[in-house]
Structures are given as C-alpha cells and as structure tokens.
Design an enzyme around this catalytic site. Structure first.
Site, PDB file in Angstrom:
ATOM      1  N   HIS A   1       0.831  -1.210   0.000  1.00  0.00           N
ATOM      2  CA  HIS A   1       0.000   0.000   0.000  1.00  0.00           C
ATOM      3  C   HIS A   1       0.866   1.261   0.000  1.00  0.00           C
ATOM      4  O   HIS A   1       0.521   2.260  -0.606  1.00  0.00           O
ATOM      5  CB  HIS A   1      -0.925   0.016   1.221  1.00  0.00           C
TER       6      HIS A   1
ATOM      7  N   ASP B   1      -6.266   5.111   0.357  1.00  0.00           N
ATOM      8  CA  ASP B   1      -6.492   3.870  -0.377  1.00  0.00           C
ATOM      9  C   ASP B   1      -7.800   3.237   0.113  1.00  0.00           C
ATOM     10  O   ASP B   1      -8.487   3.813   0.968  1.00  0.00           O
ATOM     11  CB  ASP B   1      -5.282   2.930  -0.296  1.00  0.00           C
TER      12      ASP B   1
END
Ligand code: UDP
Length: 492
Positions: free
Chosen positions: A18, A116
């Site tokens: 991520h 995200d």
C-alpha cells in the site's frame, strides 16, 4: 517549487503493497504536475517502515514530504477482528486522530486528500478541512467494480454465489467465479468483514475521484462499465474514474558508491532469461508441506531460480520431518535437507526480502512465480516477464484468472493453493512451461507480456491515457473543492 503551490495529502495504510504505490503517486504528482505533496504513513512497525523509506526512498524526500503518523498501540484496540482487511480498516480508523492533528498543525491549506481503499473513513477528515476526496485503488478496475457493487447486490445473486457457488455477476463486467471469490463471500459468517467491505463500497461512491492503478487498454470493458450510468456507473454518480497506471516503483540504476545487492550480483552471473524469480509479496507465507513441495518442484525442474523464502505459517505433520538438527548444510530448517547444497549452482535462496523491481528488470530473469499481488503483477508486466500464478489471499485469485484467461501471460495450477497442496510434479511442469526456451507456450506468454508493456508505456507517456487522466486530476487538486464543478464542466 513555490510555497504557494496547491498542496495535496496522501494517506497510506500499513503494508509495503500500500505504501509503495502511494509514494509513487505522490512523487509523480509533485514531479510532473508541480503540486506540493505530503504522504502520511500509518504503520504498525515504524522502525522498519522508516528504514525502508530511508533506504529506498531517500531521493523522494527531496520532492515530497513523508510523515510517519504516531504508531498505535495495537494492544489497546478492543475487538481485534480476524480478517486482515478488517484489521487494517480498524487501524486506519484509530489513526484518524493523528491525521487530523497533523493536518491542523500544517500552516498551508490542503486542497485534496487521497486515501487507499482501507482508508475511506478518512473522508470525514477531508470534509472537516474542505478537501477533495480521492481514492487510490492500488489494485485493478475489476476488483474496484466488485467492491463498489457489494453494498447493492440483490439477495438472489448473493445467495446463488455464497450457497450454490454460482458466479457472482457484476453489471457490465466479467463475473467472478466462486473459486476466485473474495473472503467476504467465503467467510460470509464474518459480519465485521462483510460490513467493512460494504461500507468501503458506499464510501467509494462518495469520492470525488477514483484513481485506479490500471490503464484504459488493459481493462476497457470494466472501465466502460464503471462509467456507464446503465451499469456500474449508477453507483458512482459523483465519482470520476481516473485510470492512471501503471503506478510502480521504477527499478533503481546501480550506484558506484553503493555495494551491489547480493541477489543482483548473483543474477549478473546467469544467462539471459534463465532465472525464475519466486516471491509471495510483502507478507505471503506457505505451509511447511507446501514449502517442501515447492522446493522439490524447483529442484526437479532443473531451472535456475531466486527464491525469497519465509518460514512456514504453521508446522504440519510432514513439516516436522525437516528439523534443524537433521540439517547437514546451510539449508533453512523448514526446507528439505541438503536443498541449498544440491541447488547451489542453479539457485539462490534469499531470506524474507529481495529488491524486487531491480530483480524483475534484470536481463537474467525469465519468469516470475508470484502470489499475484497487483503491484507484483504490474512490475512483471512492465518488464515483459511471464508468470506462474500462485494466489494466496485478498483479490489475488481474481488477478490470477485475469492474467491467465484474459491477458494470457500466466500459467495457473489446476487447483488453487487455497484448495490443497500443489504437488512437486505440477510445480515442475509449470516451471518448464514458462521457462523452457523451445516451448511455444513460454514464448507466446513472453510476447504477450512485452505487448502489454508497450501499451503501458504508451499510456504513461505525455499525451497517453494515464498521463492525461492524472493531469486532469492534478488540475482539480490545483483548483480545490470550491471550483470542482467549474473545472469538470470545462474539462468535459
Ligand atoms: N516487494 C519487494 N521485495 C520482496 C517482496 C515484495 O520489493 O521481497 C515489493 C514488491 O516489489 C511490490 C510490493 O512489495 O511492490 C508487494 O506488493 P504486492 O501488491 O505485489 O503484494 P502485497 O505484498 O501487497 O500482497
């Protein structure tokens, strides 16, 4: 870079898979579009994250600010969920107070927040500070379509999928077969997980924009559906879709004053396209039995390999066969005795971590046995390297199917790792299919991987679809929330 330039905040959730695309996106926004960028990093292991950032991203700090948010005391969190997705969502939720105070203490005004899919709760903070809300979808458009549709599925579709194992139909997109489905469906009793998915899906519809790590020509059908008000577009009325990928960390050129990494040094000695790189991402692990079979499969294939290996998740009956006391060489205790000695001319076993982008860019690498994390897939495609799919968790089974059946750059085991052990003979056969030079299958996959790489390069160059999409999004960030309608009206 003038101090009056519009300033954008990015929020990365824990995990290198991520953090890496967030840092890359931040770097691209700052270096190509003259925005000021701060990347806030949520981490459960601040010292490792800090040292990784220092080692691999020190040059980025000249272009963007990277701020590690205060680390949460995980033991203080009540009701720790079992599913990984829910764990990350919970950590992100509890980190919001640190994000809020970090933003408050900044003297400049931030125009946009990019999170995200695990961080959509932070939209509340974006609203407080009157910022635009964006999501960086670090996977592909197909998975985005699945999550977006989840809050709206009808009972019959869900029931057919969960109980009767029928494909899950997503309007306008490829269906998802039950064997490829996500944990929210095969762990349907886990209400927390299902609710986390659903809330994420709803929040995605509230975003001003969804930046997807894909490009127009890679997923044209799904992207069309996501924009079509008659299919998926009806759930995303105010969210604009921005396919901006591939966003990946470029491989770093060798530096004279820095000693060459041992793995790369070893690869330097091998013939072109002769080495299979084996890695299960930043956190993937196998059972002891599966590790044993993989070791034998690699050895039986007689092909060269670099294997990033981690201790097994749990010891099984046959795993206990390989104990340290029985070892006669430097083979790790969980691999077959003598493995390292027998394969020393052909293979390299690397504990835990390798410089993956540099490995995949190396001319000696000819194949990648991968857990099919989306970053790994993109890194492989960008280097024209065909793959063996070994999906483990999250959306990786969908990714593997897409690679094998739609893109034709991957071989897949008969049965997925989640439904039992993949035996050594099958592993050997898959390695041969990808690596053997005289085999037509490997050759065709390599050609297709190179074709995909070309389309990715085209999307990224100035005037290409992904470059154009990111420039539109950057323009919105420049103008801010108050002028969004005006900008969008002008852009259409
Ligand atoms: N990675 C790496 N070295 C390793 C394992 C992983 O550099 O030994 C990097 C890899 O290049 C990729 C990221 O970590 O950028 C993993 O992301 P991915 O989406 O493939 O999988 P995840 O770890 O999120 O499951």
């Amino acid at each position: 870079m003038g101090s009056t330039a519009p300033h954008v905040a990015l929020l990365a959730s824990p995990g290198m898979g991520h953090l890496i695309p967030m840092l890359e996106l931040g770097h691209r926004l700052a270096s190509t579009f003259s925005l000021r960028v701060t990347v806030f990093v949520v981490t459960t292991d601040a010292s490792t994250a800090q040292s990784q950032i220092n080692q691999e991203y020190s040059t980025y700090k000249k272009v963007i600010s990277i701020v590690l948010l205060e680390q949460l005391d995980l033991s203080s969190l009540m009701d720790w969920p079992t599913a990984m997705l829910s764990q990350i969502v919970l950590i992100m939720r509890h980190s919001l107070r640190y994000l809020r105070s970090a933003i408050s203490s900044m003297e400049i005004r931030l125009t946009a927040l990019i999170v995200d899919v695990f961080g959509v709760d932070a939209f509340a903070v974006a609203d407080e500070f009157k910022m635009l809300r964006y999501v960086l979808v670090t996977t592909n458009a197909w998975y985005l379509a699945l999550i977006t549709y989840l809050p709206f599925i009808d009972c019959k579709n869900e029931d057919d999928h969960v109980r009767l194992h029928q494909p899950f139909n997503i309007p306008g997109c490829e269906s998802v077969r039950f064997e490829d489905t996500i944990s929210a469906f095969y762990n349907r009793d886990d209400q927390t997980l299902f609710n986390d998915y659903k809330r994420t899906g709803i929040e995605l519809g509230r975003a001003h924009g969804l930046l997807v790590n894909t490009w127009e020509s890679l997923e044209p059908k799904t992207l069309r559906a996501l924009r079509d008000p008659k299919t998926m577009g009806r759930f995303l009325e105010s969210s604009r879709i921005f396919p901006i990928g591939p966003v990946v960390r470029p491989s770093q050129p060798a530096k004279q004053d820095v000693p060459r990494n041992k793995v790369l040094e070893w690869l330097d000695q091998q013939p072109a396209e002769s080495v299979l790189y084996v890695s299960f991402g930043s956190g993937g692990t196998l059972s002891a039995d599966q590790l044993t079979e993989l070791a034998w499969g690699l050895e039986q294939s007689s092909h060269r390999f670099v294997w990033v290996v981690r201790p097994p998740t749990k010891d099984s009956a046959s795993g206990s066969f390989f104990r340290l006391s029985k070892k006669t060489d430097k083979t790790p205790e969980y691999l077959p005795d003598g493995f390292v000695t027998r394969t020393q001319d052909k293979g390299l076993v690397v504990p835990t971590w390798a410089p993956q982008t540099e490995v995949l860019a190396h001319l000696s690498v000819g194949g990648f046995l991968s857990h099919c994390g989306w970053n790994s897939i993109l890194e492989s495609i960008l280097n024209g390297v065909p793959m063996i799919a070994w999906p483990l968790y999250a959306e990786q089974k969908m990714n593997a199917t897409m690679l094998a059946e739609q893109l034709g750059v991957t071989v897949k085991p008969e049965k997925l790792p989640s439904s039992g052990i993949i035996r050594r003979d099958e592993i050997e056969a898959m390695v041969r299919r990808v690596m053997e030079k005289d085999g037509n299958e490997g050759k065709q996959m390599r050609i297709r991987a190179h074709d995909l790489k070309r389309t990715a390069d085209e999307a990224l160059r100035e005037g290409g679809s992904s470059h154009y999409m990111l420039s539109q999004m950057a323009r919105e960030c420049e103008c801010g929330l108050e002028k969004l309608d005006e900008v969008r009206g002008g852009l259409d």
